[in-house]
Design a protein around this motif. Structure first.
Motif, PDB file in Angstrom:
ATOM      1  N   ILE A  45      22.073  67.355  60.480  1.00  0.00           N
ATOM      2  CA  ILE A  45      20.768  67.340  59.816  1.00  0.00           C
ATOM      3  C   ILE A  45      19.780  66.755  60.807  1.00  0.00           C
ATOM      4  O   ILE A  45      20.118  65.887  61.597  1.00  0.00           O
ATOM      5  CB  ILE A  45      20.792  66.515  58.512  1.00  0.00           C
ATOM      6  CG1 ILE A  45      19.459  66.649  57.791  1.00  0.00           C
ATOM      7  CG2 ILE A  45      21.109  65.071  58.781  1.00  0.00           C
ATOM      8  CD1 ILE A  45      19.459  66.080  56.400  1.00  0.00           C
ATOM      9  N   VAL A  52      16.328  64.808  61.102  1.00  0.00           N
ATOM     10  CA  VAL A  52      15.321  64.046  60.371  1.00  0.00           C
ATOM     11  C   VAL A  52      14.493  63.254  61.360  1.00  0.00           C
ATOM     12  O   VAL A  52      15.023  62.457  62.111  1.00  0.00           O
ATOM     13  CB  VAL A  52      15.973  63.076  59.370  1.00  0.00           C
ATOM     14  CG1 VAL A  52      14.905  62.294  58.633  1.00  0.00           C
ATOM     15  CG2 VAL A  52      16.838  63.832  58.388  1.00  0.00           C
ATOM     16  N   VAL A  62      11.884  58.922  55.370  1.00  0.00           N
ATOM     17  CA  VAL A  62      12.123  60.288  55.819  1.00  0.00           C
ATOM     18  C   VAL A  62      10.979  61.188  55.369  1.00  0.00           C
ATOM     19  O   VAL A  62      10.348  60.979  54.339  1.00  0.00           O
ATOM     20  CB  VAL A  62      13.460  60.830  55.287  1.00  0.00           C
ATOM     21  CG1 VAL A  62      14.616  60.146  55.983  1.00  0.00           C
ATOM     22  CG2 VAL A  62      13.553  60.668  53.797  1.00  0.00           C
ATOM     23  N   THR A 111      12.328  67.053  53.925  1.00  0.00           N
ATOM     24  CA  THR A 111      13.647  66.909  54.542  1.00  0.00           C
ATOM     25  C   THR A 111      14.728  67.249  53.511  1.00  0.00           C
ATOM     26  O   THR A 111      14.662  66.837  52.357  1.00  0.00           O
ATOM     27  CB  THR A 111      13.858  65.460  55.021  1.00  0.00           C
ATOM     28  OG1 THR A 111      12.870  65.163  55.992  1.00  0.00           O
ATOM     29  CG2 THR A 111      15.252  65.273  55.628  1.00  0.00           C
TER      30      THR A 111
END
Lengths: 161, 326
Positions: free
Chosen positions: B21, B23, B30, B34
């Motif tokens: 992932i 981010v 975040v 996301t």
């Protein structure tokens, strides 16, 4: 620990209500593994008592609490031995401080494992410090054996970074 | 079911799981939009040997927090006199997604000695921190900023007019307010589907609005020049006869709470007299006639001048020079 048991109980109730789990490519496996995510909702009643319950995720914002769960069921007629479930944490979350302190975790991408209290990380300037919940990269559960027909649930609490 | 087993950790070998992932690392959390994806991998052994099975992947999307702060970038009250004054603010997107903010100015703050008239709100287009007329974009109604990314800050100028008739020492505050264009409200208010990528937008702790006060302090300065002359004749008297030396004294008094810049005291040499070389003094100290080496310069043709530079209110300077009567 009592809180965790309550959460587990609540989740089991939800799981039952949801009915049979979807079966697709995993039907070839004797043990079925199914993940879900719930949001932790805290409410205060009239007398000021705080209660938490797990609900389907609605608003997802930094600081929000989630519980990631994995249901397993042994659909076969033989026991599954040395059952290990490994769950990398999404990088957008950190392990919540109310996680079981005995939970086996990794803080180095799955290289080494232990309870959080037993692990340390090395900072950029070379100094080792005790690992914190925010350092956890993976969680893992190990069950010695799952009997035929046995099912259960594993879960970890997380806070959105 | 044995719930004890669920929370009972055991040590065992495991398999590596694959998870990716991306981010962006943000101090404020975040980014909106996301995707948080979680997959567990199980390994076990049955009669047919080692087995591996992945769970389904659960996905939740991070919603957009609406938060903003406004701060005054002026170190203190801006010195002002009747006419234009510029106050400087910073608007910061404290949320986790891109958002524009509508700006408004309230010049009528309780306790003001006078109220200014708001002329314009401008943004620091060239990013130099100073209002540059004709360069920095002036916002038109509705006065909204461009979209600010999460954590991005924008410098905003408020241009006001200080009315005539204000008195030295009077003060006035103005308030700049920024409100998230998506909406404002009590923290937790949800704007369904109005966040990043169709997610929800949620009002954060700031209420999705913010404001700050900027201050003006009137500093009207006055400059009074008083000129006097004293004569000494060649005979020890005070008669203005050929050969007498006349000493001119100019007292510059700067009043008020502000200051004046580039204050130059200059005087011509009267007809019928000749400048006495190297006779300029400033507050009792000698100055040269040459230009550039100190504050003074003098000659018979151009007279004398003394550059006092920036002079604060409440300051008195005394300049003297001599002439000889022809």
């Amino acid at each position: 620990m009592n809180n965790l048991k309550k959460i587990v109980a609540a989740l089991l109730a939800i799981g039952c209500a949801a009915g049979p789990l979807a079966v697709n490519a995993q039907e070839l496996n004797a043990v079925e593994v199914s993940g879900d995510v719930k949001a932790v909702q805290t409410s205060v009643d009239e007398s000021g008592n705080e209660t938490t319950q797990l609900v389907d995720p609605g608003v997802i914002i930094p600081g929000g609490r989630l519980v990631f769960g994995t249901d397993y069921t042994n659909n076969s007629d033989e026991s599954a031995e040395n059952f290990v479930v490994t769950n990398p944490l999404p990088s957008a979350v950190r392990l919540a401080p109310n996680a079981d302190p005995d939970l086996i975790v990794s803080v180095d991408g799955g290289e080494t494992w232990g309870t959080l209290a037993a692990l340390s990380v090395t900072t950029e300037d070379g100094i080792a410090r005790s690992a914190t919940h925010g350092d956890v990269t993976h969680v893992r559960w190990t069950l010695a054996s799952i009997a035929p027909g046995e099912s259960g649930r594993l879960e970890y609490p997380a806070i959105i970074r | 079911m044995d719930t004890h087993k669920l929370i009972k950790p055991l040590f065992a070998s495991s398999v590596a799981a694959i998870f990716t992932i991306s981010v962006p690392a943000l101090a404020e959390g975040v980014s909106a939009g996301t995707l948080i994806e979680n997959t567990a991998t199980a390994t076990y052994e049955d009669g047919e040997g080692p087995q591996t099975v992945d769970s389904n992947t659960v996905v939740v999307r991070v919603d957009e927090l609406l938060d903003v702060t406004v701060t005054s970038l002026d170190g203190g009250p801006i010195g002002a006199d009747p006419g234009e004054a510029v106050l400087t603010f910073e608007v910061t997107n404290q949320g986790n997604g891109p958002e524009a903010y509508e700006l408004s100015v309230n010049p009528a703050i309780a306790g003001n000695d006078f109220d200014t008239i708001v002329v314009n709100i401008a943004v620091d287009t060239n990013g130099n921190g100073t209002y540059d007329p004709g360069v920095d974009e002036i916002l038109t109604a509705p006065e909204a900023t461009q979209v600010l990314e999460a954590d991005e800050a924008l410098t905003v100028f408020v241009i006001v007019t200080v009315p005539d008739g204000v008195v030295d020492g009077q003060a006035s505050d103005i308030e700049l307010t920024a409100e998230a264009v998506t909406g404002i409200g009590v923290p937790g208010t949800v704007f369904a589907g109005q966040g990043v990528d169709g997610g929800d937008a949620i009002v954060g702790p700031t209420g999705a609005d913010g404001s700050a006060i900027g201050s003006l302090l009137v500093g009207i300065t006055s400059v009074d020049l008083t000129k006097s002359v004293s004569v000494v004749d060649p005979f020890g008297g005070t008669s203005a006869v050929p050969g007498s030396i006349a000493t001119f004294t100019i007292i510059a008094t700067v009043g008020g709470s502000g200051s004046v810049d580039d204050l130059i005291v200059a005087d011509a040499i009267p007809e019928g007299t000749a400048y006495a070389d190297e006779s300029i003094t400033l507050d009792g100290a000698d100055l040269t006639d040459a230009s550039g080496d100190d504050a003074g310069e003098g000659s018979d043709a151009t007279g004398i001048s003394v550059d006092l530079g920036t002079v604060a209110g409440g300051t008195v300077h005394t300049v003297t020079f001599d002439v000889t009567i022809d």
